[in-house]
Each structure stands twice: as C-alpha cells, then as structure tokens.
Design a protein around this motif. Structure first.
Motif, PDB file in Angstrom:
ATOM      1  N   HIS A 164      -2.474  -3.968 -33.191  1.00  0.00           N
ATOM      2  CA  HIS A 164      -3.522  -3.999 -34.476  1.00  0.00           C
ATOM      3  C   HIS A 164      -3.454  -2.742 -35.202  1.00  0.00           C
ATOM      4  O   HIS A 164      -3.734  -2.802 -36.335  1.00  0.00           O
ATOM      5  CB  HIS A 164      -5.115  -3.856 -33.819  1.00  0.00           C
ATOM      6  CG  HIS A 164      -5.427  -5.313 -33.134  1.00  0.00           C
ATOM      7  ND1 HIS A 164      -5.990  -5.944 -34.188  1.00  0.00           N
ATOM      8  CD2 HIS A 164      -5.612  -5.776 -32.048  1.00  0.00           C
ATOM      9  CE1 HIS A 164      -6.341  -7.089 -33.369  1.00  0.00           C
ATOM     10  NE2 HIS A 164      -6.212  -7.046 -32.441  1.00  0.00           N
ATOM     11  N   LEU A 165      -2.928  -1.496 -34.581  1.00  0.00           N
ATOM     12  CA  LEU A 165      -2.557  -0.544 -35.532  1.00  0.00           C
ATOM     13  C   LEU A 165      -1.332  -0.686 -36.467  1.00  0.00           C
ATOM     14  O   LEU A 165      -1.716  -0.253 -37.769  1.00  0.00           O
ATOM     15  CB  LEU A 165      -1.940   0.652 -34.564  1.00  0.00           C
ATOM     16  CG  LEU A 165      -1.784   1.888 -35.214  1.00  0.00           C
ATOM     17  CD1 LEU A 165      -2.964   2.479 -36.037  1.00  0.00           C
ATOM     18  CD2 LEU A 165      -1.394   3.104 -34.020  1.00  0.00           C
ATOM     19  N   LEU A 166      -0.461  -1.411 -36.195  1.00  0.00           N
ATOM     20  CA  LEU A 166       0.642  -1.473 -37.119  1.00  0.00           C
ATOM     21  C   LEU A 166       0.126  -2.448 -38.222  1.00  0.00           C
ATOM     22  O   LEU A 166       0.285  -2.422 -39.338  1.00  0.00           O
ATOM     23  CB  LEU A 166       1.815  -2.398 -36.333  1.00  0.00           C
ATOM     24  CG  LEU A 166       3.248  -2.527 -37.140  1.00  0.00           C
ATOM     25  CD1 LEU A 166       3.591  -0.926 -37.545  1.00  0.00           C
ATOM     26  CD2 LEU A 166       4.171  -3.417 -36.323  1.00  0.00           C
ATOM     27  N   ARG A 167      -0.651  -3.565 -37.778  1.00  0.00           N
ATOM     28  CA  ARG A 167      -1.308  -4.683 -38.707  1.00  0.00           C
ATOM     29  C   ARG A 167      -2.259  -3.636 -39.829  1.00  0.00           C
ATOM     30  O   ARG A 167      -1.969  -3.711 -41.010  1.00  0.00           O
ATOM     31  CB  ARG A 167      -2.200  -5.369 -38.118  1.00  0.00           C
ATOM     32  CG  ARG A 167      -2.493  -6.673 -38.937  1.00  0.00           C
ATOM     33  CD  ARG A 167      -3.203  -7.799 -38.108  1.00  0.00           C
ATOM     34  NE  ARG A 167      -3.567  -8.818 -38.869  1.00  0.00           N
ATOM     35  CZ  ARG A 167      -4.725  -9.067 -39.493  1.00  0.00           C
ATOM     36  NH1 ARG A 167      -5.845  -8.315 -38.738  1.00  0.00           N
ATOM     37  NH2 ARG A 167      -5.133 -10.060 -39.953  1.00  0.00           N
ATOM     38  N   ALA A 168      -3.014  -2.984 -39.192  1.00  0.00           N
ATOM     39  CA  ALA A 168      -3.950  -1.959 -39.964  1.00  0.00           C
ATOM     40  C   ALA A 168      -3.056  -0.998 -40.995  1.00  0.00           C
ATOM     41  O   ALA A 168      -3.341  -1.132 -42.371  1.00  0.00           O
ATOM     42  CB  ALA A 168      -4.861  -1.198 -39.291  1.00  0.00           C
ATOM     43  N   ILE A 169      -1.875  -0.474 -40.546  1.00  0.00           N
ATOM     44  CA  ILE A 169      -1.119   0.328 -41.289  1.00  0.00           C
ATOM     45  C   ILE A 169      -0.438  -0.442 -42.350  1.00  0.00           C
ATOM     46  O   ILE A 169      -0.372  -0.217 -43.488  1.00  0.00           O
ATOM     47  CB  ILE A 169       0.078   0.905 -40.744  1.00  0.00           C
ATOM     48  CG1 ILE A 169      -0.768   2.229 -39.805  1.00  0.00           C
ATOM     49  CG2 ILE A 169       0.858   1.848 -41.254  1.00  0.00           C
ATOM     50  CD1 ILE A 169       0.346   2.561 -38.533  1.00  0.00           C
ATOM     51  N   ALA A 170      -0.201  -1.969 -42.090  1.00  0.00           N
ATOM     52  CA  ALA A 170       0.517  -2.843 -43.090  1.00  0.00           C
ATOM     53  C   ALA A 170      -0.616  -2.885 -44.299  1.00  0.00           C
ATOM     54  O   ALA A 170      -0.114  -3.111 -45.404  1.00  0.00           O
ATOM     55  CB  ALA A 170       0.867  -4.040 -42.443  1.00  0.00           C
TER      56      ALA A 170
END
Length: 70
Positions: A42-48
């Motif tokens: 979820h963190l990587l997705r939010a950064i994306a």
C-alpha cells in the motif's frame, strides 16, 4: 520489522533509495505477518500516485492493470 507511514505532505520528500528499500522488501517477501507485506504494498502504491517517476521500475510489484470503465 519497522513500518513506514507517510502523510500527504511527506511524499515530496521520498527518495529513490527509500522506494528501492520498500521494493526490495516486497521482492524478498520475508515478512513476519502477511499484513506487513500488505502495508509495504500500500505504501508503494501510494507513492506511485504521488511520485510515479520513483516507482516506475517497480510497477511489476504493484500488479496494476489498465482497464476501461465504460
């Protein structure tokens, strides 16, 4: 395992090295619980969403597919 959480204003300060660390953890998939891996995902997705250029090399980890809503 330490979990990283970001507020919206923090996304501008995320570095490529931090994104690489998150991606490396996801690739290893060596988490104590499934929820730790989900938090990183979820963190990587939010950064994306905020800093797409940092996550481009790791899009395969997000498994995001284009779709047509019409």
């Amino acid at each position: 395992m330490t979990t990283v959480t970001l507020k919206e204003e923090d996304y501008s300060s995320v570095t490529a090295e931090e994104v690489a660390q998150i991606a490396a953890r996801l690739e290893l998939d060596d988490y104590s619980t499934p929820f730790e891996g989900l938090q990183d995902w979820h963190l990587l997705r939010a950064i994306a969403f905020h800093r797409q250029e940092l996550v481009e090399p790791y899009f395969y980890l997000l498994d995001i597919e284009a779709y047509d809503e019409s």
